[in-house]
Design a protein around this motif. Structure first.
Motif, PDB file in Angstrom:
ATOM      1  N   UNK A  75     -31.944  -9.821 -46.894  1.00 46.18           N
ATOM      2  CA  UNK A  75     -32.733  -8.720 -46.352  1.00 46.18           C
ATOM      3  C   UNK A  75     -32.679  -8.687 -44.830  1.00 46.18           C
ATOM      4  N   UNK A  76     -32.302  -9.803 -44.227  1.00 46.60           N
ATOM      5  CA  UNK A  76     -32.173  -9.864 -42.774  1.00 46.60           C
ATOM      6  C   UNK A  76     -30.730  -9.683 -42.314  1.00 46.60           C
ATOM      7  N   UNK A  77     -29.852  -9.305 -43.260  1.00 44.62           N
ATOM      8  CA  UNK A  77     -28.447  -9.035 -42.944  1.00 44.62           C
ATOM      9  C   UNK A  77     -28.042  -7.692 -43.537  1.00 44.62           C
ATOM     10  N   UNK A  78     -28.030  -6.660 -42.706  1.00 43.90           N
ATOM     11  CA  UNK A  78     -27.559  -5.364 -43.175  1.00 43.90           C
ATOM     12  C   UNK A  78     -26.038  -5.329 -43.185  1.00 43.90           C
ATOM     13  N   UNK A  79     -25.474  -4.436 -44.027  1.00 42.10           N
ATOM     14  CA  UNK A  79     -24.011  -4.339 -44.094  1.00 42.10           C
ATOM     15  C   UNK A  79     -23.603  -2.894 -44.306  1.00 42.10           C
ATOM     16  N   UNK A  80     -22.589  -2.463 -43.556  1.00 41.35           N
ATOM     17  CA  UNK A  80     -22.009  -1.137 -43.759  1.00 41.35           C
ATOM     18  C   UNK A  80     -20.526  -1.290 -44.072  1.00 41.35           C
ATOM     19  N   UNK A  81     -20.009  -0.331 -44.847  1.00 42.35           N
ATOM     20  CA  UNK A  81     -18.685  -0.467 -45.439  1.00 42.35           C
ATOM     21  C   UNK A  81     -17.777   0.685 -45.020  1.00 42.35           C
ATOM     22  N   UNK A  82     -16.501   0.497 -45.249  1.00 41.43           N
ATOM     23  CA  UNK A  82     -15.503   1.519 -44.899  1.00 41.43           C
ATOM     24  C   UNK A  82     -15.715   2.809 -45.687  1.00 41.43           C
ATOM     25  N   UNK A  83     -16.016   2.676 -46.986  1.00 45.79           N
ATOM     26  CA  UNK A  83     -16.117   3.854 -47.857  1.00 45.79           C
ATOM     27  C   UNK A  83     -17.563   4.176 -48.216  1.00 45.79           C
ATOM     28  N   UNK A  84     -18.496   3.785 -47.352  1.00 39.99           N
ATOM     29  CA  UNK A  84     -19.891   4.225 -47.362  1.00 39.99           C
ATOM     30  C   UNK A  84     -20.735   3.616 -48.489  1.00 39.99           C
ATOM     31  N   UNK A  85     -20.214   3.564 -49.732  1.00 42.08           N
ATOM     32  CA  UNK A  85     -20.928   2.973 -50.868  1.00 42.08           C
ATOM     33  C   UNK A  85     -22.315   3.594 -51.074  1.00 42.08           C
ATOM     34  N   UNK A  86     -22.396   4.913 -50.967  1.00 41.52           N
ATOM     35  CA  UNK A  86     -23.665   5.605 -51.198  1.00 41.52           C
ATOM     36  C   UNK A  86     -23.865   5.884 -52.681  1.00 41.52           C
TER      37      UNK A  86
END
Length: 342
Positions: free
Chosen positions: A82-93
């Motif tokens: 919960x203290x490590x956010x992550x964003x990805x190349x293909x959004x993963x929405x």
């Protein structure tokens, strides 16, 4: 903030062991934007997934904010993530959810009350510049807007670290720049530590403070972004720098020597405030020589501007030597003789 010691990851494929990350040791300071760059297969995406144990390390230790991530059990790891956010190349929405519901999803999992969720979601929507798009679905958004949703969702739980895995690779150049500007803004406003994985030197140059270059699972070069740009040591790093400078320096120098067969050719290195100095006109007035500017470029980094300039100096040998000595001894511009006068 983040200490990594002897981190490694080995996969088994076709009855063979493949080492994706090989004994990596690295320290990342709190609040900095740290870039990790490498070509496809270098191990950089595996590395970032090891940090939150989406991939389990084969060996080594990861310590984030005095907590040893590699020693946590499943329940402890869920809380640490919960203290490590992550964003990805293909959004993963989640395509069946609106913008606000996508952002709220991690808050729902964490058990936040509805009113708190709604207030936090609106705060994040304003932060990432999506006001007015709260009720849109991912299919109604541009690539840049989708990534802004991904960033807002990653920030929902107020993380201390933001992991970005090729976060701009699927975006056009203009949108890439807007997302990078957003990441810098978030870093400055929230004091967030950002680890950015990429294969694009433009991304590193634009927003990172420090950079590590990966090749075959190892860090082959590391340092301040400006220092790495100015003096790349490894061949792979030189190739990345060429992405920005737009030419192979060795080839460029050889071409200049072949094209301009008279006088002394020198390369000037400008750094920070020296890029704004009127050095050429000053030297031309001070010494009885002709100065011909052959080639040059100035590039901006987070630590300031740097530039290189190739010039041809013609005239009396002693005057040329005096001019070079003046630049070397009396200014903060570095000078390198590429070819002596004929």
């Amino acid at each position: 903030m983040i200490s990594i010691e002897g981190l490694s990851k080995t996969f088994k494929a076709n009855k063979k062991n493949i080492t994706a990350v090989d004994g990596m040791t690295l320290d990342i300071k709190e609040g900095e934007i740290f870039g990790v760059i490498g070509y496809s297969g270098a191990g950089k995406s595996t590395f970032v997934r090891l940090l939150n144990r989406l991939e389990e390390p084969t060996g080594g230790r990861i310590v984030i904010d005095d907590q040893e991530i590699t020693a946590l059990n499943s329940k402890q790891l869920r809380l640490a993530r919960q203290e490590m956010g992550m964003i990805f190349q293909h959004f993963n929405l989640l395509w069946s959810r609106t913008v606000k519901d996508n952002i709220a999803f991690p808050l729902e999992i964490a058990g936040f009350p509805k009113m708190e969720r709604e207030a936090r979601v609106q705060e994040l929507i304003d932060l990432v510049g999506l006001s007015g798009r709260e009720n849109a679905y991912p299919s109604q958004l541009s690539g840049g807007q989708k990534q802004r949703v991904g960033i807002a969702r990653a920030l929902a739980n107020n993380p201390k670290v933001l992991l970005c895995d090729e976060a701009t690779s699927a975006l056009d150049p203009e949108t890439t720049n807007s997302i990078l500007d957003l990441l810098v803004d978030i870093n400055q406003k929230l004091g967030l530590t950002i680890i950015l994985i990429t294969h694009e030197m433009h991304v590193i140059r634009k927003i990172c403070n420090q950079v590590a270059v990966m090749e075959q699972g190892k860090i082959v070069e590391q340092g301040d972004v400006l220092d790495v740009f100015l003096q790349p040591k490894q061949q792979v790093t030189k190739k990345f720098v060429e992405q920005i400078m737009g030419t192979n320096e060795d080839d460029s120098v050889a071409l200049l020597i072949d094209t301009y067969d008279e006088g002394k050719i020198v390369q000037l290195h400008f750094l920070g405030e020296t890029t704004n100095q009127a050095l050429i006109s000053h030297v031309a007035r001070k010494f009885a020589i002709d100065i011909n500017i052959l080639q040059g470029k100035i590039t901006q980094t987070q630590r300031g501007a740097y530039g290189t300039l190739f010039v041809q100096l013609s005239g009396d040998d002693r005057e040329i030597e005096n001019a070079v000595n003046f630049i070397h001894n009396e200014t903060s511009v570095e000078v390198e003789v590429i070819r002596d006068a004929n």
